[in-house]
Design an enzyme around this catalytic site. Structure first.
Site, PDB file in Angstrom:
ATOM      1  N   SER A 189     -49.469  45.279 -37.461  1.00  0.00           N
ATOM      2  CA  SER A 189     -48.410  45.850 -37.251  1.00  0.00           C
ATOM      3  C   SER A 189     -47.932  46.806 -38.440  1.00  0.00           C
ATOM      4  CB  SER A 189     -47.388  44.780 -36.829  1.00  0.00           C
ATOM      5  OG  SER A 189     -46.234  45.600 -36.543  1.00  0.00           O
ATOM      6  N   ASP A 215     -45.164  52.664 -36.296  1.00  0.00           N
ATOM      7  CA  ASP A 215     -45.937  51.930 -36.966  1.00  0.00           C
ATOM      8  C   ASP A 215     -47.458  51.998 -36.450  1.00  0.00           C
ATOM      9  OD1 ASP A 215     -45.132  50.554 -34.599  1.00  0.00           O
ATOM     10  OD2 ASP A 215     -44.977  48.807 -35.660  1.00  0.00           O
ATOM     11  N   ASP A 222     -49.217  49.878 -34.698  1.00  0.00           N
ATOM     12  CA  ASP A 222     -49.489  49.646 -33.486  1.00  0.00           C
ATOM     13  C   ASP A 222     -48.689  49.911 -32.275  1.00  0.00           C
ATOM     14  OD1 ASP A 222     -47.638  47.957 -34.433  1.00  0.00           O
ATOM     15  OD2 ASP A 222     -48.174  46.234 -32.869  1.00  0.00           O
ATOM     16  N   ASP A 249     -45.327  49.976 -31.685  1.00  0.00           N
ATOM     17  CA  ASP A 249     -44.549  49.264 -30.792  1.00  0.00           C
ATOM     18  C   ASP A 249     -43.071  49.560 -31.223  1.00  0.00           C
ATOM     19  OD1 ASP A 249     -44.575  47.678 -33.107  1.00  0.00           O
ATOM     20  OD2 ASP A 249     -44.754  45.912 -31.867  1.00  0.00           O
TER      21      ASP A 249
END
Length: 461
Positions: free
Chosen positions: A106, A251, A253, A255
């Site tokens: 993340s 970010d 990833d 999300d």
């Protein structure tokens, strides 16, 4: 080197001796434990697991080990390659798989990676399930498949486009309104998978003018990847020159979604969810949910629409659980994580981009003008270090007793709601500290409230 084992997954730095970082041996152990858990806890009749990853430098290495371990456990693997976290979640459901593993740390820096574990619904494991995976790993209670029962790897690179198609199909996404607005949009994707998928979704939404920053998905993060103001000076400086109507930052990833206003100032992560909830509630009234450490602005906006707000413990799985309990039409976390059940139960920056651009197009306002329509709060994030021998739970219990006359919520640490402010205290699971989040009308007031609580705790030690 660090290795953090928690219910939400296994996170660690790359390199070092086994057990001190996310070494190949650790990857095998926890992947095998997860496969053992899934085999015993799925309603699916197949033995299929989806694997997706962000673009960080260690991604392919970790991916190869995870895929090899899963096939060694007798599972077939649908390898969707570089993909966002929400894309991987969607793929699990579409493939009717037993579960999924997302390879991403993340917002952590480039030396980190992680195994994030999904159930057959494409949602994160809950507390009990995560603890069971950790138990299996600790006891090494797994058995590898015989040679005739090995799984196979299948590659499927279609899910980024399938995800975008699902976003465009949402009833509250108005592609025509966005196209007519003729927005210029700046994007900072910190050199990860968002650098591919965010420009793709913008073009699909009819945005022709895109200013791309750090959109080459090479894993060489151009700045500290957490999308918070101190890390976003490049796009902020660019926006201050008037080059775009709005800036989006994700970010690694994809999300979490942060928004930069046309004047270069931060819209503030907390208000990503607040603004999108305002739009959703205007068209589909219903309840909302965020976690205890998120802004009170969501509650205020929800009440403005005559709807009910609920708070959940910190953690995405806790928010989604509360959303299902209350039938929430929108929810998420104040870190820029938007969860829109009409799409799926997971934080999704693609959904956030599409809904926010629809809101912006229909409002006819600049982003800074839109921000002024929402309740104004500031959150201060502090911590208080304690000595290891101090009983943190006892301290939190004493604080709760001290402020018993106020509105107290104790489902996750202790949150004290005052008339015009709140403070939330949570202990760290990894170090002897108390995290102290506070919110008030100004940052000075929020900091003063945090200091007041620190002084109360200090008097108890």
């Amino acid at each position: 080197m660090s290795l953090i084992k928690s219910i939400s997954g296994i996170r660690g730095t790359i390199g070092g001796a086994p057990g001190t970082g996310l070494s190949p041996l650790d990857i095998v152990k926890f992947t095998a434990a997860y496969a053992t858990f899934i085999a015993a806890n799925t309603s699916r009749t197949n033995r299929t697991i989806v694997v997706g990853r962000d673009a960080r430098l260690s991604g392919k290495m970790v991916n190869d080990i995870v895929v090899g371990t899963l096939t060694a456990m007798g599972f077939d693997v649908i390898n969707i390659g570089p993909a966002s976290t929400p894309t991987t979640e969607i793929a699990v459901v579409a493939e009717k798989a037993c579960g999924g593993i997302i390879l991403t740390a993340s917002h952590n820096p480039k030396q980190w990676n992680a195994l994030k574990l999904l159930n057959e619904n494409g949602e994160f494991l809950n507390d009990a399930q995560g603890k069971e995976v950790l138990r299996i790993a600790e006891e090494e209670a797994y058995t590898f498949a015989e040679v005739d029962d090995l799984g196979h790897e299948y590659t499927n690179n279609t899910y980024n486009l399938r995800h975008i198609e699902q976003v465009l199909a949402l009833d509250l996404v108005d592609v025509e309104a966005i196209r007519k607005a003729n927005f210029t949009v700046a994007v900072d994707a910190v050199n990860s998978v968002g650098g591919v998928v965010i420009p793709q979704v913008l073009r699909a939404l009819g945005v022709k003018n895109i200013v791309e920053l750090n959109c080459e998905p090479n894993g060489k993060f151009a700045h500290t990847p957490e999308p918070i103001p101190q890390n976003l000076t490049e796009i902020s400086g660019l926006m201050a020159k008037g080059v775009a109507d709005v800036g989006f930052v994700v970010d690694p990833d994809v999300d979490r979604l942060a928004i930069v206003m046309e004047n270069g100032e931060m819209f503030v992560e907390e208000y990503t969810l607040v603004s999108i909830a305002d739009y959703v509630l205007a068209h589909t009234p219903g309840s909302t949910v965020s976690n205890l450490s998120s802004s009170r602005a969501l509650r205020d906006v929800t009440h403005r629409h005559g709807c009910e707000y609920s708070a959940a413990a910190v953690g995405e799985v806790n928010v989604t659980t509360k959303m299902k309990e209350t039938g929430a039409v929108i929810g998420g976390e104040g870190n820029g994580g938007v969860i829109y059940p009409a799409a799926h139960y997971g934080r999704d920056a693609l959904v956030g981009v599409a809904l926010f651009l629809t809101l912006l197009a229909k409002s006819g306002k600049k982003v800074s003008e839109l921000k002024k329509t929402y309740p104004a709060y500031e959150i201060a994030k502090n911590k208080m270090e304690l000595t290891p021998e101090i009983n943190v739970d006892a301290i939190l219990a004493a604080v709760k007793e001290k402020f018993a006359g106020e509105q107290i919520t104790d489902i996750d640490g202790v949150k004290i709601d005052f008339e015009d402010s709140w403070v939330h205290l949570r202990k760290s699971n990894t170090e002897p500290i108390i995290r102290i989040y506070s919110e008030a009308a100004t940052m000075a007031e929020a900091d003063a409230l945090a200091q007041k609580i620190k002084d109360v705790i200090a008097s108890m030690i």
